[in-house]
Design an enzyme around this catalytic site. Sequence first.
Site, PDB file in Angstrom:
ATOM      1  N   TYR A   1      54.440   5.622  53.023  1.00  0.00           N
ATOM      2  CA  TYR A   1      53.187   5.850  52.308  1.00  0.00           C
ATOM      3  C   TYR A   1      53.030   7.348  52.036  1.00  0.00           C
ATOM      4  CZ  TYR A   1      48.331   4.740  51.045  1.00  0.00           C
ATOM      5  OH  TYR A   1      47.149   4.534  50.371  1.00  0.00           O
TER       6      TYR A   1
ATOM      7  N   TYR B   1      49.951   4.673  42.341  1.00  0.00           N
ATOM      8  CA  TYR B   1      49.158   4.608  43.567  1.00  0.00           C
ATOM      9  C   TYR B   1      48.451   3.268  43.600  1.00  0.00           C
ATOM     10  CZ  TYR B   1      45.552   5.635  47.023  1.00  0.00           C
ATOM     11  OH  TYR B   1      44.726   5.598  48.118  1.00  0.00           O
TER      12      TYR B   1
END
Length: 380
Positions: free
Chosen positions: A289, A333
């Site tokens: 991430y 994203y």
Amino acid sequence: MTGAAAIAGIGATAFTKDSGRSELALAAEAVRAALADAGLAPGDVDGLVTFTMDTSPEIAVARATGIGELAFFSRVHYGGGAACATVQQAALAVTAGVADVVVCYRAFNERSGRRFGAGVRGREPSAEGVALGWGLPFGLLTPASWAAMHARRYLHMYGLTTEVFGHVAVTDRRYAARNPAAYFHGRPLTLAEHAASRWIAEPLRLLDCCQETDGGQALVVTSLARARTLRRPPVVIAAAAQGAARGQEQMTGFYEGDLGGLPETGVVARRLWRDSGLRPADVDVAVLYDHFTPYVLMQLEEFGFCGPGEGGDLVASGTLPVNTHGGQLGEAYLHGMNGIAEGVRQVRGTSVNQVPGAGRVLVTAGSGVPTSGLILAADG
């Protein structure tokens, strides 16, 4: 649960900066695409899992996609930290016999709608707001400003420069440049361009911060036995874990003993290694991430791929493929859900940046908050 459930389908919308569509429409498109990928019909689904931050209720998604009765529905908190936990929730439901086919989804207009980078001013009083109140009066109003505190400490502890962050950005963009689905397709990045980008919150520059994206991503989870009968080779959920550290705060943990690490990621790492029986050397690809570049380095260190302060050198060496879809800096994203989809593609052998022989992939969720992680593996 280990090895008993699998991801059988993945689906996404286009990743854009102005979708012109409702978030429900994006969620429905992603769910339908994931079901088509698995070779399943909406009527096969009896469970849905999403994020507490998602604006599309499970029953609304069910109506919009033609899903019938639901036996299981669940939401996971803490923003991007929820990503891998949605799959964990689905796998738990499937292995417990609560549901047969569960779809995990996340959809938002994060560029054209509510932008997380706008900060947290104007929130209603809450327990979370009280915790944030320790930093807000001092100008710590946005995720970038919170992450910058950790990043500055990390550089100081190990005598590093911001070039180590640049290696993450350059690596992500190199993969994104070869990924037709990525927003930055065809647009690689150099260390010099990273260093020339404007400051957002020192020591973080613009190119240290993930994108803002409109789009949706969905994943289909079912039992391994059923997945073996479907259209795609099953991707086994070899391990799944959540983690919150002692005294955890949400992106404001400035009172921890060590600001140069991510203790919540350490919790997840220990559980994943324990439950899977694997070690860092067994991992073929890491999908980490990357809301902010420093957290990629800290995750590598917490998972034991390298020693403290050595994450930048590891990324620069290229010995461990990291974020082969381009990450959230390069592809899109989607609160980490697109990273799980890339893990699935690597195990299937269908990634545009395929790592030969990739059979075990580590996927992580948002760090700096209570978080989660997965180890995905080939069947057999």
